[in-house]
Scaffold this motif. Structure first.
Motif, short mmCIF file in Angstrom:
data_model
loop_
_atom_site.label_atom_id
_atom_site.label_comp_id
_atom_site.label_asym_id
_atom_site.label_seq_id
_atom_site.Cartn_x
_atom_site.Cartn_y
_atom_site.Cartn_z
N MET A 69 0.81 -1.21 0.00
CA MET A 69 0.00 0.00 0.00
C MET A 69 0.85 1.26 0.00
N GLY A 70 2.12 1.12 0.37
CA GLY A 70 3.02 2.25 0.35
C GLY A 70 2.54 3.34 1.29
N SER A 71 2.70 4.61 0.82
CA SER A 71 2.30 5.74 1.66
C SER A 71 0.98 6.34 1.21
N ARG A 72 0.21 5.62 0.38
CA ARG A 72 -1.04 6.16 -0.13
C ARG A 72 -2.07 6.26 0.99
N PHE A 73 -2.79 7.37 0.99
CA PHE A 73 -3.84 7.56 1.97
C PHE A 73 -5.17 7.87 1.29
N ASN A 74 -5.21 7.72 -0.02
CA ASN A 74 -6.42 7.99 -0.78
C ASN A 74 -6.90 6.73 -1.46
N ILE A 75 -8.18 6.72 -1.80
CA ILE A 75 -8.75 5.59 -2.50
C ILE A 75 -9.62 6.13 -3.63
N ASN A 76 -9.55 5.49 -4.78
CA ASN A 76 -10.40 5.83 -5.90
C ASN A 76 -11.73 5.13 -5.70
N VAL A 77 -12.72 5.85 -5.17
CA VAL A 77 -13.99 5.22 -4.83
C VAL A 77 -14.82 4.88 -6.08
N ARG A 78 -14.45 5.43 -7.21
CA ARG A 78 -15.22 5.18 -8.42
C ARG A 78 -14.95 3.80 -9.00
N GLY A 119 -14.14 4.71 4.95
CA GLY A 119 -13.90 3.31 5.23
C GLY A 119 -12.43 2.94 5.08
N TYR A 120 -11.80 3.52 4.07
CA TYR A 120 -10.38 3.25 3.85
C TYR A 120 -9.55 3.75 5.02
N LEU A 121 -9.83 4.97 5.47
CA LEU A 121 -9.07 5.54 6.58
C LEU A 121 -9.31 4.75 7.87
N LEU A 122 -10.55 4.34 8.09
CA LEU A 122 -10.85 3.51 9.26
C LEU A 122 -10.07 2.20 9.23
N ALA A 123 -10.03 1.59 8.05
CA ALA A 123 -9.33 0.31 7.93
C ALA A 123 -7.82 0.49 8.09
N ARG A 124 -7.30 1.56 7.53
CA ARG A 124 -5.84 1.76 7.56
C ARG A 124 -5.33 2.06 8.97
N PHE A 125 -6.06 2.91 9.68
CA PHE A 125 -5.58 3.30 11.01
C PHE A 125 -6.24 2.51 12.13
N ILE A 184 -6.83 -3.04 1.78
CA ILE A 184 -7.04 -3.75 0.51
C ILE A 184 -8.50 -4.19 0.39
N SER A 185 -9.08 -4.61 1.52
CA SER A 185 -10.47 -5.04 1.52
C SER A 185 -11.40 -3.90 1.12
N VAL A 186 -11.13 -2.70 1.62
CA VAL A 186 -11.98 -1.56 1.28
C VAL A 186 -11.85 -1.21 -0.20
#
Length: 240
Positions: free
Chosen positions: A1-10, A177-183, A200-202
């Protein structure tokens, strides 16, 4: 996942997860199941299922309802459902199944420690013949592991096999959801599998609109899909 903190929700990004790898070390697997149990407890998955089950019980008060938790993992949701029914004085038989023998053994041990009569057995929801003697079939946090085609197939199997009710809880593909899962995964578990697989699940999860479309494609006409805590969605379908 590296340092990414964003997710492409589309766009959905279905990726292999560590938890799904064959030959997973048993100790790592157990640690992940314990971590997921804490996540499930905080997410109150069993409580999202309970109102519909309680309503079905009120419609058939003389009947002991049979509930099957498919792809049950460590069995904690099934155990909590039984305990909730016990407190409400509702007669409920709750069983669980999973393709992983490690998860099934873990679930059996957990049920024994909790002193609840939940039965667990090995079952592949994608290839085995489904039982048809359950009033309610539930599933949590499994849909996002599947391709769209396989997810539609799962929903179709659940609908065809249940006597009365289908309930499904899963992640929503979203930034929160991504931020909740990551942290959140680091706060709730020391498991490296939970830390890795959570985000990854999100990314591999569906949206509420996508789930609604898949439900229609699977024949679950009239299914209700709603958002629920935390960054999750719930599908409820009552068999006509």
């Amino acid at each position: 996942m590296g340092s990414r903190f964003n997710i492409n929700v589309r766009e959905r990004q279905l990726q292999p997860e560590w938890m799904d790898q064959p030959g997973l070390d048993v100790n790592l697997h157990h640690a992940a199941l314990r971590g997921l149990e804490r996540v499930n407890a905080l997410s109150l998955i069993h409580r999202t299922f309970w109102p519909a089950i309680r309503q079905l019980n009120q419609q058939h008060p003389a009947r002991e309802l049979r509930v099957l938790d498919v792809a049950c993992g460590g069995g904690d949701v099934a155990v909590r459902l039984f305990q909730t029914a016990q407190k409400a004085k509702v007669r409920l038989t709750v069983e669980g199944c999973d393709v992983s023998p490690t998860a099934v053994a873990f679930a059996k041990e957990r049920a024994g420690k909790s002193q609840v009569p939940c039965r667990f057995f090995q079952f592949d929801v994608l290839s085995d013949e489904w039982p048809t003697d359950y009033d309610v079939i539930v599933n949590s946090l499994f849909l996002h592991h599947l391709t769209t085609e396989a997810a539609i197939g799962l929903l179709g199997h659940m609908a065809a096999s249940t006597r009365s009710l289908v309930l499904l809880n899963d992640l929503v593909r979203s930034r929160e959801g991504y931020l909740l899962a990551r942290f959140g995964s680091h706060l709730l578990s020391r498991s490296p599998i939970v830390h890795s697989d959570g985000p990854i699940s999100v990314e591999g999860a569906f949206t509420t609109c996508e789930l609604q479309e898949m439900a229609c494609a699977a024949g679950l006409h009239g299914a209700m899909v709603s958002r629920c805590f935390p960054a999750r969605m719930l599908l409820q379908w009552n068999k006509p």
